[in-house]
Design an enzyme around this catalytic site. Structure first.
Site, mmCIF file in Angstrom:
data_model
loop_
_atom_site.group_PDB
_atom_site.id
_atom_site.type_symbol
_atom_site.label_atom_id
_atom_site.label_comp_id
_atom_site.label_asym_id
_atom_site.label_seq_id
_atom_site.Cartn_x
_atom_site.Cartn_y
_atom_site.Cartn_z
ATOM 1 N N LYS A 124 -8.255 3.042 53.796
ATOM 2 C CA LYS A 124 -8.986 1.943 54.427
ATOM 3 C C LYS A 124 -8.230 0.631 54.350
ATOM 4 O O LYS A 124 -8.325 -0.193 55.263
ATOM 5 C CB LYS A 124 -10.364 1.777 53.767
ATOM 6 C CG LYS A 124 -11.353 2.839 54.181
ATOM 7 C CD LYS A 124 -12.761 2.358 53.964
ATOM 8 C CE LYS A 124 -13.763 3.371 54.448
ATOM 9 N NZ LYS A 124 -15.127 3.024 54.069
ATOM 10 N N LYS A 207 -10.154 13.186 60.418
ATOM 11 C CA LYS A 207 -11.602 13.297 60.199
ATOM 12 C C LYS A 207 -12.381 12.597 61.320
ATOM 13 O O LYS A 207 -11.971 11.527 61.766
ATOM 14 C CB LYS A 207 -11.916 12.632 58.846
ATOM 15 C CG LYS A 207 -13.314 12.853 58.339
ATOM 16 C CD LYS A 207 -13.555 12.087 57.045
ATOM 17 C CE LYS A 207 -13.703 10.609 57.298
ATOM 18 N NZ LYS A 207 -14.239 9.851 56.160
ATOM 19 N N LYS A 210 -16.963 7.227 62.133
ATOM 20 C CA LYS A 210 -17.630 6.187 62.925
ATOM 21 C C LYS A 210 -16.689 5.017 63.170
ATOM 22 O O LYS A 210 -16.912 4.214 64.063
ATOM 23 C CB LYS A 210 -18.938 5.729 62.274
ATOM 24 C CG LYS A 210 -18.904 5.444 60.795
ATOM 25 C CD LYS A 210 -20.330 5.342 60.206
ATOM 26 C CE LYS A 210 -20.277 5.416 58.690
ATOM 27 N NZ LYS A 210 -21.253 6.230 58.071
#
Ligand code: TYM
Length: 348
Positions: A124, A207, A210
């Site tokens: 991230k 993956k 969202k």
């Protein structure tokens, strides 16, 4: 990283906790990896506590009004998927301050070296980790607090959360050892079913998420039937027909993903799906998958849309859930303060 489990676990009653970030609309990955299984656990009659983790969401920038909206939408998705707010406790994290309080204590238990190994932080934060928020770095300690503040013993999650749950175990063990107590349970991750890692429809090695910039990469729980069918039709595949055995899906990430999704949605095993579609071309399999996805997801979307018409009712449900959650968390937090040597004279 985990030391062997030393704590006798018998004193802790079975209790499930899990959470979803309201950092965007929920995806098919969240549904198959988490939400669908949350409902199964509730229906098995175990005590279940489910949370929209809004404080985790703000570890990366969130527009305040959108965050509120997404939190309500997340709650609507839980209820539409089958979570009964009377049988399960359903609330948003920030309404129960004990999560943040215990997270601070866990920040002082967890070690920098442990945090440095967290792959989700690396993913991230990307190349510029210096610019990531301190909250993103400490994220796993808040997650451990979410679980431990209820003495939860089991946590249903998708595969991507495994490392965070190992860290939760390490924090519980270290706390117990440091203070010479047997206070926090060592949780068991429940990573089960055919779809614990749903992949992107555009790239079977990534993956489904969202936060992926491409909307074509995922099925959202708010997508209508036409959108679901179109996304499945356009999903990346390879030119081969489906194999005769599950082993034949090795090195075919896109094919494997679509078969896993089919298995997850239908409740069948991968072997059963393969037995049914052995030798089928994607021209046959994809319309069947689209039909199944629409049949399973459309009623949820319709119910979500109905629930979203009454945001005040959703807020009321979250408030009631938070009251019930707090009733469990408060005594555990008080005891934690006592163990760590804090004076709590205001509360007698
Ligand atoms: P989050 O919000 O990213 O995802 C929520 C749940 O959905 C699962 N999931 C998937 N499962 C299969 N395939 C996918 N493509 C997929 N994408 C997401 C996740 O594994 C997760 O179970 N850190 C957590 C939220 C959290 C939490 C907790 C979870 C905060 N505190 C305490 C359990 C217990 C997260 O970011 O999940």
């Amino acid at each position: 990283m985990s030391e062997p489990v030393q704590t006798p676990q018998t004193q802790f009653q079975p209790r499930i906790f899990s959470g979803i970030q309201p950092s965007g609309g929920l995806t098919l990955g969240n549904y198959l990896g988490a939400l669908k299984r949350f409902v199964e656990k509730q229906d098995e009659g175990i005590e279940t506590i489910y949370c929209l983790v809004d404080m985790h969401a703000i570890t990366v920038w969130q527009d305040p009004e959108k965050l509120r909206q997404q939190t309500r939408e997340g709650a609507a998705a839980f209820i539409a998927a089958g979570i009964d707010p009377k049988r399960s406790i359903l609330f948003n994290q920030s309404q129960v301050s004990a999560h943040a309080e215990l997270a601070w204590i866990f920040n002082c238990v967890a070690r920098m070296g442990w945090m440095n190994r967290m792959t989700q932080f690396k993913d991230k934060a990307g190349k510029n980790a210096e610019a990531a928020s301190l909250g993103l770095y400490a994220y796993p300690a808040l997650m451990a607090a979410d679980i431990m503040v209820y003495h939860a013993t089991m946590v249903p999650v998708g595969e991507d959360q495994k490392q965070h749950l190992e860290l939760t175990r390490d924090i519980a063990i270290k706390f117990n050892n440091d203070f010479g107590v047997n206070f926090f349970p060592v949780v068991e991750p429940l990573i089960e079913g055919a779809a614990t890692r749903v992949m992107s429809l555009r790239d079977g090695t990534k993956k489904m998420s969202k936060s992926d910039p491409s909307d074509q990469s995922r099925i959202n729980l708010t997508d209508d039937a036409d959108m679901i069918a179109a996304k499945i039709r356009k999903a990346k595949t390879d030119p081969e027909p489906l194999p005769d055995t599950a082993a034949g899906l090795k090195d075919r990430p896109e094919a494997k993903n679509l078969v896993n999704i089919y298995a997850g949605l239908s409740g069948q095993s991968v072997d059963q799906v393969i037995a049914e579609y052995a030798g089928a071309q994607f021209g046959t399999f994809k319309p069947k998958l689209a039909e199944l996805a629409v049949a399973k997801l459309s009623p949820i979307t319709t119910e979500m849309n109905r629930l979203m018409k009454d945001p005040a009712e959703i807020d009321r449900i979250l408030g009631q859930g938070a009251d019930r959650a707090e009733a469990i968390a408060c005594p555990i937090m008080e005891k934690t303060y006592e163990i760590t040597g804090m004076i709590r004279s205001r509360r007698g």
